[in-house]
Design a protein around this motif. Structure first.
Motif, PDB file in Angstrom:
ATOM      1  N   PHE A  96      77.434 -49.730  62.673  1.00  0.00           N
ATOM      2  CA  PHE A  96      76.777 -49.017  61.568  1.00  0.00           C
ATOM      3  C   PHE A  96      77.564 -49.228  60.283  1.00  0.00           C
ATOM      4  O   PHE A  96      76.994 -49.488  59.221  1.00  0.00           O
ATOM      5  N   GLN A  97      78.886 -49.093  60.402  1.00  0.00           N
ATOM      6  CA  GLN A  97      79.718 -49.217  59.205  1.00  0.00           C
ATOM      7  C   GLN A  97      79.658 -50.630  58.651  1.00  0.00           C
ATOM      8  O   GLN A  97      79.568 -50.816  57.430  1.00  0.00           O
ATOM      9  N   ALA A 106      76.538 -51.145  56.804  1.00  0.00           N
ATOM     10  CA  ALA A 106      76.598 -50.526  55.475  1.00  0.00           C
ATOM     11  C   ALA A 106      77.379 -51.407  54.513  1.00  0.00           C
ATOM     12  O   ALA A 106      77.010 -51.550  53.347  1.00  0.00           O
ATOM     13  N   VAL A 160      72.943 -45.997  49.451  1.00  0.00           N
ATOM     14  CA  VAL A 160      73.250 -46.434  50.815  1.00  0.00           C
ATOM     15  C   VAL A 160      73.297 -45.222  51.744  1.00  0.00           C
ATOM     16  O   VAL A 160      72.791 -45.254  52.867  1.00  0.00           O
ATOM     17  N   PHE A 209      70.878 -44.796  55.018  1.00  0.00           N
ATOM     18  CA  PHE A 209      71.407 -44.603  56.372  1.00  0.00           C
ATOM     19  C   PHE A 209      71.033 -43.240  56.920  1.00  0.00           C
ATOM     20  O   PHE A 209      70.834 -43.082  58.122  1.00  0.00           O
ATOM     21  N   SER A 246      75.222 -40.761  60.017  1.00  0.00           N
ATOM     22  CA  SER A 246      75.008 -42.175  59.690  1.00  0.00           C
ATOM     23  C   SER A 246      75.298 -42.410  58.215  1.00  0.00           C
ATOM     24  O   SER A 246      75.892 -43.428  57.840  1.00  0.00           O
ATOM     25  N   ALA A 273      78.149 -44.779  56.671  1.00  0.00           N
ATOM     26  CA  ALA A 273      77.888 -45.803  55.662  1.00  0.00           C
ATOM     27  C   ALA A 273      78.941 -45.755  54.555  1.00  0.00           C
ATOM     28  O   ALA A 273      79.422 -46.785  54.094  1.00  0.00           O
TER      29      ALA A 273
END
Lengths: 257, 417, 313, 288
Positions: D42-43, D46, D68, D72, D197, D201
């Motif tokens: 996920f990171q 981002a 962002v 997310f 989330s 991000a």
């Protein structure tokens, strides 16, 4: 001759004192009732005796054996069996495997093992449920299964935490008979029960716990008459409802979980 | 519900097994036919288990493109000349997901199922180790393009060859260059994997024997995300140069953090990183002047029949894949080219004959340089270039005359850039 | 029912034993890998499936087996067989002793402790030259693919047998009891610490055995590869897909994932990992109890006062 | 002396990066008992989004951060609502497996979308630092620490005082009480996953500013979040900050005294010891 001795027992959870300086002893072969309102610390006391948790202060002796610091399984092997208020059965095992495992762990083997398992299942009137997975049993079956499992330990002392809650009147009568029978076999019992009818009919002696302290200790008749007890506990509810507490009363939230 | 689920599962397993076994057996018959020449349909197949996914996907792609470029050129030029007859080449790729165990099983799959008898290696030493084991068991040659660990060649294997020099030789040219610039003291930092350890040890030994003062040396775990404290420590020792031996992201990290911590060096060099186009893109102007040990650059004055000059190689590569090639791709192309030479020399695609031809290549000249194939399958004699990042591009600054391209050594301090 | 199982087991054994006669080296290679993962998954099943402790670090024992056997045979010039036996025993003891403190943790905490165990062991190995350091260890190329197939197959069969014997013994019931309710298990006199640590040690023994054979089969031990967390995850995925806690589940899971991986790699160059990932998601959503697992019964699933999380830590 | 102060400072600032990366992970674990193995990916995703916004629209990562975050948040909400909620009340293994599958899909999806090449979010200030009192304060790391403190504070205020926050906290005590309070658990979960989330991000953008990344870089981030979360204590707003600082300083000091090669032994050894001695972490609720 006392089988269990509690000396100055205290228990804190975080900053909260749940039990305060409890002392009493149980005579061998006696049946003692333990009563008190919800949150009085009854289950915590049973948990400390059974080794599920350690006391903050004080000592517990089983016969001459000091129980402090012993793991629960060792205490069980010494012949001190218990049931749980919120039932704890082995949900992935069948009913008979539940009992069989307990008996096997405590030394039963081979043919004797099977005979004993059958006897215990019959004794707790669960014969028609053999082969049923633990997780599929009804609550009242689970309560009886806990008893059968505890008896498989050949206990000298039984700690019974609300084994009768949820039973109908005829089941209740048979359960009381069963306890009487166990008593005749010489098993000492500490019985936590909300149903006063049960406590009165089977106990030699009653202990009353209130807000973590032991406020009364004596024969049932004396306890019922005690004004202190009535005020603390019975006054509000027993008097109002002489038939006993409603069976459907929500079970108390177990301390410490 | 349960029954049908079980039944479906068994059906599924059965179907998959059948598919696998059928495809396996089906092609094993063709394997039988082709084993002699591996060329039934006028095509010579070469197997390459190579990473398309996983942690090595980046380098795996570069190697993949290097192999592919050779294949396309050879086929454009009519194919390989085997005893006067032209054969097309077909490189069969399989994704090993960067996992060495898969490298081995895919080599096995290519050997047995696809009937392939000639191999080019996956990227990275661990994957090469396990893939070459399978090749050695089957007595078929594999040319390694993506790992120069000495221990690959000291196992006594007879079927392993390489286009890479030993990892321990990577830093020699860099140190030679630094010497001419009056650099005296050096700090070394390296990752803990096989390649980085060997490259670093070779470099440190070379530095000591050539009069450098090694003032700091430390090993860090691969994939580390912070080296500020090491840089703080290094700053105390005031070395002239920093040499980092690790992976791309760690080279980037060291540049970023050197600047952040305002630790200045007269020169910074890495084994992996500066030669890749993404190094300049990632670091922008902070990458300026940084040196990179390289195995190949487009500026080198070498040439051969297939790719022409090194410069032409770069042009062809850019046309095919849209980016500048770096040495990973070039060395992969060179490995493939070695395979082609050996097949033509052997006059056969028979694995034993190709193996013997590879072992007897002796000293050859390709677009990546002149080198000698040694008895243990490794190569020696390759003159390694050094590159410097200038305006975001890798410029050759070593050996020899290329040093006139060298700029900004000593590097200006970070705050003067 | 029993007879059917027997016939079925016999059939599987027969197919597996005769497989090399019918097919080629590639199938043998795949078979060896599947047997290897079946044994690893069966080992994981002992602690994860039957005892209910979600280990994320079983690869520790696989790695230790490989690393130690390699180190003993290369540095001390022991016969590989001897080195392997000693390595397996050390890994087993390691599992037992570490199990004592780590198995006090529940749920996610246990998962993370075992993950940390694997990473810490790798970090130690990387820094000890005797164990190969970061460079790994090369072993001589011995044996043939067929021999390794039969050895791996033997270990897989052994782990299935061990699982069978455990599941059909009171010890197996002990572990199931611990999975259901550890406090209740103690209350009937079960020494849960000993039972759990023994299960962990058995799991470690099987894992290490596979590691020992893997090392000599591959002839090169790369520390990050043999301690790769993904190997544990594969053990877990295979067991869960086949059915946790069952004898055949881990094996079935290993066969399915093994075949799926090979087919994906054979037919698609770029998307094989993507397919595997999507496959896992589909299985989780539509086959949550595994193929051979017991169906969760409707009754008694929700009891008052209990979390709906079955393993909440 | 100055050397050691700078090294401790380095550790503290690295703690900011570690902590901000663990914020989301800790929240998911604490509230939903969900270990998100796709956390690192996920990171990384981002970071890619921030990179694309910077390269295509010239949008500075810090200006892009709210955008962002919202993207997310929405994505996380839908993912939890549509997929994860379906298995979260079941077996613990299943959520682990699901997020593992998600991680696999995300990482390989990113390879298809962005290639396996290394990238970074490259701004003029990404490699610069402030020079204060004779010490170096790298801008990105310093901002990460400041953001971490602010986000922890905001998270704490949100969970403590807002209606939604209290619903999330009630749910973290267990689903049963929350249900009794009339909360719609799937919604609370979806909201929590969305929120975390978004936080992930932000952590990812900081990672993209301070390191080069590729689609495969998520794994180490997830493992790092594990360690920080355990050290600080699961499900506490300040846990990631405390855990990040402890780990950052210990690694920095340890890597100088013993050598950087021993950092992983320190990290994971410490994690094991903490787990065995005090599994609830430094700030965690007392052991049950």
């Amino acid at each position: 001759m006392s089988i269990l001795q509690i000396k100055n027992l205290s228990k804190d959870f975080g900053g909260l004192r749940v039990l305060e300086n409890i002392s009493f002893s149980l005579d061998e072969g006696s049946v003692v009732g333990l009563i008190g309102p919800n949150g009085a610390g009854k289950s915590t006391l049973v948990n400390l005796i059974g080794g599920g948790d350690q006391p903050t202060r004080g000592e517990i002796y089983f016969g001459s054996r000091r129980l402090n610091g012993l793991p629960a399984w060792r205490i069980a092997r010494l012949g001190l069996a218990r049931t749980f208020q919120i039932t704890r059965i082995f949900s992935d095992l069948t009913l008979d495997d539940n009992v069989r495992l307990a008996a096997w762990t405590n030394g039963w083997r081979g043919k004797n093992l099977e005979t004993e398992v059958a006897r215990l299942i019959a004794l707790t009137e669960l014969s028609d449920k053999t082969g049923v997975l633990g997780r599929d049993l009804t609550l009242s079956d689970q309560k009886r299964l806990q008893l059968a499992r505890a008896l498989a330990l050949k206990p000298k002392l039984l700690l019974l935490d609300e084994v009768m809650a949820g039973l109908n009147p005829s089941e209740l009568d048979r359960a009381i008979q069963l306890l009487a029978k166990l008593r005749n076999e010489g098993i000492t019992m500490l019985v936590i029960e909300h149903l006063m009818r049960v406590i009165m009919s089977i106990s030699d002696r009653v202990l009353v716990l209130h807000q973590g302290t032991l406020i009364a200790d004596g024969p049932p008749a004396e306890i019922v008459a005690s004004s202190q007890v009535q005020e603390a506990y019975l006054g509000r509810r027993y008097v109002k409802n002489r038939g006993g507490f409603q069976p459907d009363e929500p079970s108390e939230v177990k301390e410490g979980t | 519900m349960r029954k049908s689920k079980k039944g479906m599962a068994w059906f599924f397993v059965l179907a998959m097994s059948l598919a696998l076994i059928l495809s396996g057996c089906g092609s094993s018959t063709t394997a039988g036919q082709t084993a002699a020449g591996n060329s039934a349909a006028g095509t010579i197949k070469i197997g390459a288990p190579d990473a398309a996914t996983g942690s090595l996907a980046n380098e795996g792609k570069l190697v993949h493109d290097g192999y592919t470029l050779w294949q396309n050129l050879v086929n454009q030029q009519g194919g390989l000349n085997v005893n006067g007859k032209k054969y097309k080449v077909d490189i069969v790729f399989k994704d090993d997901q960067s996992n060495p165990t898969n490298s081995a099983s895919l080599t096995e799959q290519l050997y047995t199922q696809d009937g392939i008898r000639l191999f080019l290696s996956p990227y990275a030493s661990p994957n090469i180790f396990s893939a070459t084991t399978v090749a050695e068991r089957h007595k078929v040659p594999m040319i390694a393009a993506g790992g120069g660990a000495k221990s690959i060649f000291t196992r006594g294997y007879k079927y392993v060859f390489s286009s890479y020099p030993y990892s321990g030789e990577y830093l020699g040219s860099v140190l030679d260059l630094l010497k001419t610039k009056g650099i005296k003291s050096v700090a070394f930092l390296h990752a803990d994997d096989l390649f980085s350890q060997e490259a670093d040890q070779g470099g440190e030994a070379y530095a000591k024997s050539h009069g450098f003062d090694v003032v700091y040396s430390a090993q860090y775990p691969s994939n580390t995300t912070d080296l500020t404290s090491q840089l703080t420590q290094i700053a105390q020792k005031k070395p002239d140069a920093l040499i980092g031996t690790g992976h791309f992201q760690e080279a980037v990290l060291l540049v970023k953090e050197s600047k952040q911590m305002n630790v200045n060096f007269k020169a910074i060099a890495f084994t992996v990183g500066p030669s890749m186009p993404s190094f300049g893109q990632t670091l922008g102007k902070d990458s300026e002047g940084i040196l990179g040990a390289s195995l190949w650059t487009p500026d080198l004055p070498y040439k051969d029949d297939i790719f022409g000059t090194a410069k032409n190689y770069a042009k062809l590569y850019k046309e095919a894949f849209g980016v500048e090639p770096d040495y990973h791709s070039a060395m992969a192309s060179a490995a493939a080219e070695m395979m082609g030479m050996a097949i033509e020399k052997a006059g056969s695609a028979d694995p034993q004959k190709v193996r013997d031809a590879l072992a007897n290549l002796g000293t050859i000249s390709l677009f990546d340089g002149t080198f000698t194939v040694e008895a243990n399958g490794s190569i020696s004699g390759l003159k390694l270039p050094v590159i410097q990042v200038q305006n975001g591009q890798a410029v050759t600054v070593w050996p020899g005359d290329f040093s006139k391209n060298l700029k900004d050594i000593p590097l200006p301090p970070w705050n003067k850039r | 029912m029993k007879n059917r199982h027997l016939v079925f087991t016999g059939l599987v054994l027969l197919i597996a034993l005769l497989l090399p006669l019918l097919t080629n080296d590639y199938i043998i290679q795949v078979g060896t890998e599947i047997a290897m993962y079946a044994a690893l998954a069966a080992g994981w099943n002992l602690i994860g499936g039957i005892t209910g402790y979600p280990s994320f670090g079983n690869v520790t024992f696989f790695g230790l087996g490989a690393i130690l056997a390699g180190a003993f045979s290369v540095n001390w010039h022991w016969q590989y067989g001897l080195a392997g036996i000693v390595a397996v025993l050390i890994a087993g003891a390691f599992g037992f002793l570490l199990g004592l403190p780590i198995l006090r943790l529940k749920g996610h905490y246990f998962s993370i402790a075992t993950l940390a165990l694997a990473q810490a062991t790798l970090a130690v190995v990387t820094n000890v030259q005797f164990l190969g350091g970061g460079r790994g260890t090369s072993l001589p190329l011995i044996g043939s693919p067929l021999i390794f197939y039969y050895i791996m197959f033997g270990i897989a069969a052994l782990s299935a047998l061990v699982t069978y014997l455990i599941v059909h013994s009171q010890y197996g019931n002990t572990l199931l009891a611990i999975k259901s309710d550890e406090q209740a298990a103690q209350s009937v006199g079960i020494n849960t610490v000993l039972a759990k640590s023994t299960a962990f040690a058995l799991s470690a023994l099987l894992g290490a055995m596979v590691g020992v054979v893997y090392a000599i089969w591959q002839s090169y031990i790369d520390p990050p590869t043999v301690f790769e967390p993904g190997i544990t995850v594969l053990m877990l995925v295979m067991t869960l897909i086949g059915g946790a806690g069952t004898v055949a589940g881990p094996i079935l899971g290993a066969v399915i994932i093994g075949l799926l991986t090979q087919l994906a790699m054979a037919f698609s160059q770029n998307a094989s990992s993507l397919i595997l990932g999507l496959g896992i998601i589909v299985v989780v959503l539509f086959l949550p109890q595994g193929i051979l697992g017991r169906q969760r019964s409707g009754k008694g699933g929700k009891r008052k006062g209990k979390h709906s999380f079955s393993l909440r830590g | 002396m100055h050397l050691w102060l700078q090294i401790i400072l380095n550790g503290i600032l690295q703690g900011g990066i570690l902590g901000i990366s663990a914020l989301a992970f800790s929240l998911q674990w604490g509230v939903m008992n969900l270990i998100n193995l796709a956390h690192g990916s996920f990171q990384i995703l981002a970071a890619y989004v921030a990179m694309v916004l910077l390269q295509r629209l010239g949008l500075d990562p810090f200006l892009a951060m709210p955008l962002v975050f919202l993207i997310f948040l929405a994505g996380g909400y839908l993912l939890q609502f549509g997929i994860i909620n379906r298995v979260i009340s079941g077996n613990l293994f299943m959520t682990l497996l699901l997020t593992y599958g998600l991680d696999f899909v995300l990482a390989n999806f990113m390879i298809l979308l962005f290639t396996a090449d290394y990238k970074s979010v490259n701004t003029p200030y990404a490699n610069s630092s402030w020079h204060l009192l004779g010490f170096q304060f790298p801008i990105v790391r310093t901002l990460a620490l400041i953001f971490l403190v602010i986000l922890s504070l905001l998270l704490w205020l949100f969970l403590e005082y807002s209606r939604t926050g209290r619903a999330i906290r009630a749910t973290s005590m267990g689903t049963e009480p929350a249900r009794l309070m009339g909360l719609k658990i799937p919604k609370v979960y979806a909201l929590t996953f969305g929120l975390s989330s978004g936080l992930a991000a932000i952590g990812g953008i900081f990672f993209g500013l301070s390191n080069a990344f590729s689609p495969a870089a998520g794994g180490p981030l997830t493992v790092g979040a594990f360690v920080v979360t355990i050290l600080g204590g699961v499900g506490t707003s300040w846990g990631p900050l405390v855990g990040g600082l402890i780990l950052g300083v210990l690694d920095a000091v340890g890597s100088v005294i013993l050598g950087p090669t021993y950092v992983n032994i320190i990290t994971f050894g410490l994690l094991l010891i903490i787990l065995i001695l005090r599994p609830t972490g430094v700030l965690g609720r007392a052991a049950t």
